[in-house]
Design an enzyme around this catalytic site. Sequence first.
Site, PDB file in Angstrom:
ATOM      1  N   TYR A 249      31.077 -40.572 -27.834  1.00 45.49           N
ATOM      2  CA  TYR A 249      31.421 -39.790 -26.769  1.00 45.49           C
ATOM      3  C   TYR A 249      32.803 -39.231 -26.824  1.00 45.49           C
ATOM      4  CZ  TYR A 249      27.798 -40.006 -23.126  1.00 45.49           C
ATOM      5  OH  TYR A 249      26.731 -39.597 -22.328  1.00 45.49           O
TER       6      TYR A 249
ATOM      7  N   ASP B  98      35.366 -49.807 -22.575  1.00 44.50           N
ATOM      8  CA  ASP B  98      36.259 -48.981 -23.522  1.00 44.50           C
ATOM      9  C   ASP B  98      37.661 -48.973 -23.618  1.00 44.50           C
ATOM     10  OD1 ASP B  98      34.231 -47.992 -25.057  1.00 44.50           O
ATOM     11  OD2 ASP B  98      33.978 -46.057 -23.697  1.00 44.50           O
TER      12      ASP B  98
END
Length: 670
Positions: A406, A318
Site C-alpha cells: 500500500y 503499520d
Amino acid sequence: MKLLVFLFLITLFISYTTSASTFKHPLDPLTPSELKLVRSTVQKTYKASSPTLTFQYIGLDEPEKALVLSWQSSNAKTKAPPRRALVIARFKNQTLEITVNLSKRSIVSTKVYTGHGFPMTTFDEQDFVVELLFKYTPFIESVHKRGLNISHVVCSVSSVGWYGEIKSKRTLKLQCFYSQGSSNLFARPLEGITVVADLDQRKIVEYFDRANIPVPKAEGTEFVASKQKPPFGPTLTGAAFVQPNGPGFKIDGHSISWANWEFHVGYDIRAGPMISLASIYDLQQQRYRRVLYRGYISEFFVPYMDPTANWYFKTFLDSGEFGFGQSMVSLDPLADCPANAAFLDAYFAGEDGLPVKIDNAICIFEKYAGDIMWRHTETELIDKEIREVRPDVSLVVRTVSTVGNYDYIIDWEFKPSGSIKMGVGLTGILGIKGTSYTHVDQIKEDVFGTLLADNTIGVHHDHYLTYHLDLDIDGEANSFMKTNLESVRVTDDNSPRKSYWTVVRETAKTEGDARIKLGLKASELAIVNPNKKTKAGNKMGYRLFPGTVAHPLLLSDDYPQIRGAFINYNVFVTPYNKSEKWAGGLYADQSRGEDTLAVWSLRNRSIENKDIVLWHTVGIHHVPCQEDYPIMPTLSGGFEIRPTNFFEINPVLKAKTPKPVRLPKCNSQP
Ligand SMILES: *[C@@H]1O[C@H](CO)[C@@H](O)[C@H](O)[C@H]1NC(C)=O
Ligand SMILES: *[C@@H]1O[C@H](CO)[C@@H](O)[C@H](O)[C@H]1NC(C)=O
Ligand SMILES: *[C@@H]1O[C@H](CO)[C@@H](O)[C@H](O)[C@H]1NC(C)=O
Ligand SMILES: *[C@@H]1O[C@H](CO)[C@@H](O)[C@H](O)[C@H]1NC(C)=O
Ligand SMILES: *[C@@H]1O[C@H](CO)[C@@H](O)[C@H](O)[C@H]1NC(C)=O
Ligand SMILES: [Cu+2]
C-alpha cells in the site's frame, strides 16, 4: 499543443520575514551527524563485539514542552534547549531504552524493558529473514513444485500479531510473490505457504506448505507505463503552475512561514512527518496565536478480515511495527508534487545506527486548485451587480509512506482561513490472496474478499489512522466542548412551527466524557480556551470537522481488536503527557493492548482547563472492487480542524486576490 496555464501569482497576504535564527529548532529531527554521535556514544558502552547491539529506533527525545515554549517565547534568541536522543535497541535478546545526551556525548539512562511487545523491526532484519528463506530447502522445493523459477520469487515480511500466546518470541512471518513477466508482484502471491522466522535465533522455525493454489497470471497486472500495450487512454491535458517570482513561503531549516501561518515540520522514523508549533497571525490582535503544539499520525491499524491459517495474523499496526517514517519514500518532483514544490530530505538510523537518507522525503507547495475561498454576488441592488470573489490558496506539506503493497499519501494543508486539513490518500496494490476460483458463480463459501480476476481475491480490510493533535488554542489550558444540537418542540401557540433545534453546550470534565463515537448524534466537537473569549463573549476554539469515520466491526474480545482498542472511539481527549505518544503502545509489535490510548483514557483524568490532546481516528472499511486492481486509483479521506470563535471576524475578509501572472511569450493567453 495546448498548454493550460494558471495565471496567478500567489502574493503574500501578510508580508512576514523570519528573524534568521542561527539556533537549531529544539524539535528539529536528528541530523546525520547527531545520529552518528548517538551511535558512537552507545557503541562505547556496548562494544561492537558479538553479539552486537542493534538500533531498532533512534529519535529525538523531545525537550519538555515548557522548555520548548519558553525557548519560542524568548523569540528564539536564547540557546535552544539541550538535545537528547531516545534509542531503543536489542542487545542479548533484550530490549533496551537508552537516553543519550548529545552535547555531553554520554548515556543519561538505560532501562531494560521487560513488558510485552517488541520494538519496530528494521529493514535489515526484514532483509535478513528473507535471505534465510532463500537458503531453506523446503521452500525451494515448494517453488519447484509450483513449476516456478526461484530467481523470480520475491518475499516480504509480515508482523505476526498476538493471539493469546502466553510467551511471545520475536518473530516475523514471510510471504512470497512471483515477479516474472510483471512488475506487480503483490498481485501474484504464492498462496498456501506459512513461514515463521525467529529474529533472536535468526532462523526459520516453522514452515508449512498447505496447498498448491495457482499463482495469478502476469497478464493484466502490469502498472509500469513502458511495459503497457495499446490501447492507451484517457488522454490528459498538461498543465503548469508557475510562480515566476518564486514561492510565497519561506523555509528556514525545518521552520516554514507562509501567508498568515508559521509552523515546524519534523520527521521521525516511526511517525513520519510531525507538525509542531503551528501559529496563525491574527490581524485584529496583531500577533501570532498558537493553534497546534504538535500533530502527527500516532498509529495506523490495518486488520484484514480473513481468519484462515495463511491470513489471520494480518492485522498490522503499520506505525509501531514497520515505522511510518522508515517507510517514507522519495517523491517524484513532477508527479507526486506540483512543479512549484520545495523538498526536504529525511534521515533515519539503520539497524547499525548509521544514517539512511530519504531524498525528497517531504514536499511543500502552494496549492491553487481553482477553488473559491469566499464569494458573493450582490444581485439585489437596483442599478448594479457587485461580485466579490477570493480564490483559495493553501499550503500543503506532503509525504508518501509505502508500507509493502500500500501507498499512503499524507497531506497537512494549511489554509489562510485558519483551517488545517489532514488528507489521507490510499493507493498502491491491494492485499491479494491466491485462489483456484475464476468466477463468482463457482464460489459457495465465504472467501473473505472480492474475486477481481482469475485466481485473484482482494481481501476485505480496514484502514484506521489515529492522529495525535496536541492543540493549544491560544495557550495550553484548554477544554473539550460538545455543542449538542437538540430538537425542541414548540409549545408556544403564537408560532405556527412545531419544532426547531437549539444547542446545548457541555464541557467535558474527565476523559470519560470525551470518548466519542461519531455519527450517533448531532454534535459539534471543539477544543476551546475557556480563559479566552471574543468581544462578544464566545469561547475561542477550534472545531473538529470529521471526514471519513468508521467504527470497528471486529468483536471487542478478538485479539487484534484488544490491541487496536484505541480505535473503539473516533475521538479521545487525554491530558498532555509526554510519554503517551503512541496510541497502540510504545512496543506495538506483538503488543497485548496494555499500553494503548483506550487504556490510558480509562484513568478518567480531569481534562477541563488543562493542557489536553485530541486524538482522532480516520477510518475506512475497504471492500475491494475491480477498479482497485491491478493498482488502486487514490481513495481520499481525512478531516479538518477549523477556527470556531477563534477570530473576531472572518480572518480572510481582507485577503488580497493574488495578482495575475503574465508569462513572457505565451500565445495561449486570452
Ligand atoms: C547534557 O549534559 C550537559 C553537561 O553535563 C548538561 O549541562 C545538560 O543539561 C545535559 N542535557 C540533557 C538534555 O540531559
Ligand atoms: C537469544 O535467544 C535465542 C533463543 O531464542 C538463543 O538461541 C540465543 O543464543 C540468544 N542469544 C543471546 C545472545 O543470548
Ligand atoms: C530462471 O530465471 C533466470 C533469470 O531470468 C534465468 O537466467 C534462468 O535461466 C531461469 N531458469 C529456468 C530454469 O528457467
Ligand atoms: C469519570 O469521572 C467522573 C467524575 O468523577 C464520573 O462522574 C464518571 O462517572 C467517571 N466516568 C467513568 C467512565 O468512570
Ligand atoms: C504519563 O503516562 C504514563 C504512561 O501512561 C504514566 O505511567 C504516567 O503515570 C503518566 N503521568 C502522569 C503525570 O499522569
Ligand atoms: Cu484498502
